[in-house]
Write a protein that holds these residues in place. Sequence first.
Motif: not given
Length: 236
Positions: A133-143
């Motif tokens: 699910d590519a949407r994960f990239h918009f909720v995992l916040v790397c700081g």
Amino acid sequence: MKKHPLYVALLFMGIISAQDLETFFLKTNVFLETHVKNGKVGYGAIHEDQSTLDEILRIAKDISIETSDAKNYQAFWINAYNIATIKGIIDNYPTKSPLDNKGFFDKTKYSLGGKHITLNDIENKLLRAKFKDARFHFVLVCGAVGCPPLINKAYLPNILNSQLDTQTKKALNGNFLKVNTKKKKVEVSEIMKWYKEDFTMDGMTEIDFINKYRTEQIPDNYKLGYFTYNWSLNKQ
């Protein structure tokens, strides 16, 4: 005593019997409401009093969820990633960027969900590899400022799909991309370059993916490019 509205929501969902998971979602929600504003994190205040952050991590340490319980699993690991990222920043505070700290993503390990894992493990092995699910990239916040903004709420299983859609739409209708109509060009975050395979599944192009969530559609004949990622700390 009046119950927190999130408690009521979790009770309705039937999660209340899973005491540790319920507590994790509740405390994560309150923590983010307190320390996140407009996508930025109040690291200074957290550094002064780390007790709530450490409590959340202690609760998360032994929580066990199977992948078959997909929404609880995804919501737990998304929140765990974001909380662990904050912990990594705090452990190196003050810092100007997560990249200033060697091994921030691939060496530093956290005890979460019965595992001893890195941030990269959570993202790549526990989420991306299992759910595509590519949407994960918009909720995992790397700081970092270049990341999608951190919301001041916990991700919750009963509304997770809506939350994923909302954050993806915000990013792709916001500063995650830049459109130049004169040059017929669109520049997007380097996230879409680094994880190209996630945005081009099932024969889809990057522009196809963007247009699924974007109000103003990008023409198919536009040239796609990438702008440099901003690794500055996402601090208030």
